[in-house]
Design a protein around this motif. Structure first.
Motif, mmCIF file in Angstrom:
data_model
loop_
_atom_site.group_PDB
_atom_site.id
_atom_site.type_symbol
_atom_site.label_atom_id
_atom_site.label_comp_id
_atom_site.label_asym_id
_atom_site.label_seq_id
_atom_site.Cartn_x
_atom_site.Cartn_y
_atom_site.Cartn_z
ATOM 1 N N ARG A 1 0.960 -1.241 -0.005
ATOM 2 C CA ARG A 1 -0.066 0.050 -0.047
ATOM 3 C C ARG A 1 0.964 1.198 -0.038
ATOM 4 O O ARG A 1 1.913 1.328 0.664
ATOM 5 C CB ARG A 1 -0.940 0.143 1.185
ATOM 6 C CG ARG A 1 -1.812 -1.212 1.135
ATOM 7 C CD ARG A 1 -2.762 -1.244 0.260
ATOM 8 N NE ARG A 1 -3.722 0.024 -0.165
ATOM 9 C CZ ARG A 1 -4.877 -0.010 0.802
ATOM 10 N NH1 ARG A 1 -5.479 -0.784 1.361
ATOM 11 N NH2 ARG A 1 -5.644 1.072 0.356
ATOM 12 N N ALA A 2 0.477 2.559 -0.482
ATOM 13 C CA ALA A 2 1.255 3.420 -0.917
ATOM 14 C C ALA A 2 0.657 4.656 0.055
ATOM 15 O O ALA A 2 -0.512 4.600 0.445
ATOM 16 C CB ALA A 2 1.383 3.906 -2.384
ATOM 17 N N LEU A 3 1.340 5.532 0.165
ATOM 18 C CA LEU A 3 0.972 7.034 0.858
ATOM 19 C C LEU A 3 0.193 6.743 2.236
ATOM 20 O O LEU A 3 -0.395 7.438 2.553
ATOM 21 C CB LEU A 3 0.022 7.500 -0.155
ATOM 22 C CG LEU A 3 0.760 7.983 -1.374
ATOM 23 C CD1 LEU A 3 -0.374 8.892 -2.277
ATOM 24 C CD2 LEU A 3 1.844 8.867 -1.073
ATOM 25 N N VAL A 4 0.861 5.823 3.041
ATOM 26 C CA VAL A 4 0.530 5.741 4.309
ATOM 27 C C VAL A 4 1.598 6.324 5.018
ATOM 28 O O VAL A 4 2.787 5.730 4.716
ATOM 29 C CB VAL A 4 0.242 4.136 4.754
ATOM 30 C CG1 VAL A 4 -0.425 4.312 6.280
ATOM 31 C CG2 VAL A 4 -0.806 3.875 4.075
ATOM 32 N N ASN A 5 1.693 7.241 6.151
ATOM 33 C CA ASN A 5 2.371 7.701 6.966
ATOM 34 C C ASN A 5 2.909 6.545 7.934
ATOM 35 O O ASN A 5 2.523 6.024 8.849
ATOM 36 C CB ASN A 5 2.304 8.742 7.986
ATOM 37 C CG ASN A 5 3.193 9.428 8.698
ATOM 38 O OD1 ASN A 5 4.387 8.648 8.785
ATOM 39 N ND2 ASN A 5 3.227 10.518 9.055
ATOM 40 N N VAL A 6 4.196 5.918 7.563
ATOM 41 C CA VAL A 6 4.556 4.579 8.602
ATOM 42 C C VAL A 6 6.077 5.150 9.148
ATOM 43 O O VAL A 6 6.745 4.119 9.522
ATOM 44 C CB VAL A 6 4.589 3.364 7.610
ATOM 45 C CG1 VAL A 6 3.502 2.963 7.095
ATOM 46 C CG2 VAL A 6 5.571 3.870 6.337
ATOM 47 N N GLU A 7 6.151 6.441 9.129
ATOM 48 C CA GLU A 7 7.376 6.673 10.086
ATOM 49 C C GLU A 7 7.629 6.062 11.452
ATOM 50 O O GLU A 7 8.589 5.709 11.717
ATOM 51 C CB GLU A 7 7.542 8.149 10.086
ATOM 52 C CG GLU A 7 8.326 8.663 9.148
ATOM 53 C CD GLU A 7 8.321 10.373 9.076
ATOM 54 O OE1 GLU A 7 9.010 10.947 8.401
ATOM 55 O OE2 GLU A 7 7.643 10.875 9.895
ATOM 56 N N ASN A 8 6.485 5.889 12.213
ATOM 57 C CA ASN A 8 6.581 5.006 13.453
ATOM 58 C C ASN A 8 6.061 4.022 13.281
ATOM 59 O O ASN A 8 4.740 3.846 12.890
ATOM 60 C CB ASN A 8 6.267 6.086 14.446
ATOM 61 C CG ASN A 8 6.717 7.507 14.608
ATOM 62 O OD1 ASN A 8 8.137 7.175 14.837
ATOM 63 N ND2 ASN A 8 5.959 8.536 14.695
ATOM 64 N N ARG A 9 6.596 2.597 13.703
ATOM 65 C CA ARG A 9 5.945 1.389 13.618
ATOM 66 C C ARG A 9 6.345 0.502 14.866
ATOM 67 O O ARG A 9 7.325 0.789 15.664
ATOM 68 C CB ARG A 9 6.513 0.762 12.470
ATOM 69 C CG ARG A 9 6.387 1.420 11.072
ATOM 70 C CD ARG A 9 7.155 0.497 9.856
ATOM 71 N NE ARG A 9 8.193 0.494 9.602
ATOM 72 C CZ ARG A 9 9.062 1.276 9.461
ATOM 73 N NH1 ARG A 9 8.506 2.460 8.781
ATOM 74 N NH2 ARG A 9 10.426 1.149 9.122
ATOM 75 N N LYS A 10 4.880 0.142 15.326
ATOM 76 C CA LYS A 10 5.074 -0.480 16.662
ATOM 77 C C LYS A 10 5.139 -2.114 16.188
ATOM 78 O O LYS A 10 4.108 -2.763 15.837
ATOM 79 C CB LYS A 10 3.735 -0.149 17.417
ATOM 80 C CG LYS A 10 3.543 -0.643 18.614
ATOM 81 C CD LYS A 10 2.078 0.298 19.164
ATOM 82 C CE LYS A 10 1.696 -0.338 20.350
ATOM 83 N NZ LYS A 10 0.930 -1.759 20.406
#
Ligand SMILES: Cc1cc2nc3c(=O)[nH]c(=O)nc-3n(C[C@H](O)[C@H](O)[C@H](O)COP(=O)(O)O)c2cc1C
Length: 372
Positions: A52-61
């Motif tokens: 998937r594109a254009l999801v803000n994934v800077e912080n991942r848990k």
């Protein structure tokens, strides 16, 4: 020099060079023609993730709660008998990694460290895996010890009514406890680093079960007496969480749930028991459907990378376990190899989450799979 381990396969290749053939084959080998051991891995390759594109994934848990606790990562260490064969001190290394990364370590009934030592080493991260062999009394005494040591998660393994013939072990003359004849002596002499370390530390034994003395437990002895009556008895006896390990039938799983079991551990023992059994990951979606959305499900067998862990969680597992990858890692490079493998798996999970637009591992579901 860094460990030079970038994949689980790197660790496997390195372990193969460093370990006596008999030891490597005990870890790496499987039942029958070893078809299932290979299919366990290829079945994961057949599942595809949905980018998937254009999801803000800077912080991942990546931390996940499971069985009433928060874990640092969504995977743990499956029970393995005589881990210390992979390298002297392996049990301590596993406990150190379990503590460092806050992941569960399941101690096998066939381990070379005691129930008490392991609980002391890694606290509540220690789970206990239970086999029943022979009569009920010594088995229940073991359970009393497990409870007294403070364990609250019991994995009851039910897929070894008999230890399956493993051709490599038969050819190599592998036995537990180890018997060293001329053939093994030559194998050991060709791998002096392992052999000298093992000599200094002592050949691993079974630390929690009587072996020869009174016939209480032998690795090869029948474990086939266990039945539904025993499961009900154990459920009443054990006051904490009871997980049944080695379940591949949805019919069995539903009945176990009804019997008050707290979770189902889908596993084919890494292909070490029935070569014609189905891969765990193929059974998993059926299991999730049969047991309902909320019921705890664990899975192992064939996980060799982070993307496979993401796939298992998307297909309905709440938590995954691995066996051989940790033994390969220890055989390859001891504690450093082990920590490297845990870190690289975590890194692969995180990278896959970024690609599929997921920021919280707990939210994975079938929407994250392609064409599902
Ligand atoms: C060397 C070895 C020893 C094992 N011993 C046990 C054991 O004592 N009890 C048990 O429940 N499972 C045992 N297993 C099975 C593992 O818990 C686990 O189900 C399996 O390794 C998962 O497959 P994987 O190796 O592909 O990750 C063992 C597996 C290996 C490789």
């Amino acid at each position: 020099m860094p460990s030079q381990i970038f994949t689980v396969e790197d660790a496997r290749a390195k372990a193969k060079r460093r370990l006596p053939k008999m030891v490597f084959d005990y870890i790496d080998g499987a039942a029958g023609n070893e078809r299932l051991a290979a299919e366990n891995i290829s079945a994961f390759e057949n599942v595809k993730l949905q980018p998937r594109a254009l999801v803000n994934v800077e912080n991942r848990k990546l931390n996940k709660s499971f069985l009433g606790r928060d874990w640092g990562l969504p995977f743990g260490i499956a029970p393995m008998g005589m881990c210390d064969l992979a390298w002297p001190g392996a049990d301590e290394m596993l406990a150190a990694a379990a503590t460092k990364f806050n992941i569960p370590l399941a101690l096998s009934t066939m381990a070379s460290s005691t129930i008490e030592q392991t609980r002391e080493r890694t606290g509540e991260n220690a789970w206990f895996q239970f086999y029943v062999s022979g009569s009920k009394e010594p088995a229940m005494k073991l359970i009393d010890r497990v409870a007294a040591a403070g364990y609250t998660n019991l994995l009851f393994t039910v897929d070894v009514p008999q230890v399956a013939p493993r051709v490599r072990d038969l050819r190599n003359g592998f036995q537990a406890p180890l018997k060293i004849g001329p053939k093994q002596f030559i194998d050991f002499a060709l791998h002096p680093q392992w052999s000298i370390s093992s000599l200094l530390k002592g050949v691993p034994t079974l630390a929690n079960v009587e072996t020869e003395a009174d016939g209480q437990f032998k690795r090869d002895s029948g474990r086939g007496g266990v039945d539904w009556d025993f499961l009900n008895y154990l459920r009443d006896y054990w006051p904490h969480k009871l997980i049944v390990k080695g379940v591949l039938s949805t019919q069995d799983a539903v009945r176990m749930k009804q019997a008050g079991v707290d979770g189902i551990y889908v596993s084919n023992h890494g292909g070490r028991q029935l070569d014609s059994a189905p891969p765990s990951v193929v059974v998993l979606p059926l299991m999730r459907k049969a047991l309902g959305e909320e019921y705890p499900i664990l899975l192992d067998s064939g996980i060799r990378d982070g993307e496979s862990i993401v796939k298992a969680l998307a297909l309905g597992a709440d938590f995954v376990m691995m066996g051989r990858p940790y033994s390969y890692a220890i055989g390859a490079d001891g504690q450093r190899g082990l920590d490297t493998v845990v870190e690289l798996l975590a890194g692969q999970i995180s990278a896959a989450m970024a690609q599929i637009g997921v920021t919280d591992i707990a939210t994975l579901d079938t929407h994250n799979l392609f064409n599902y």
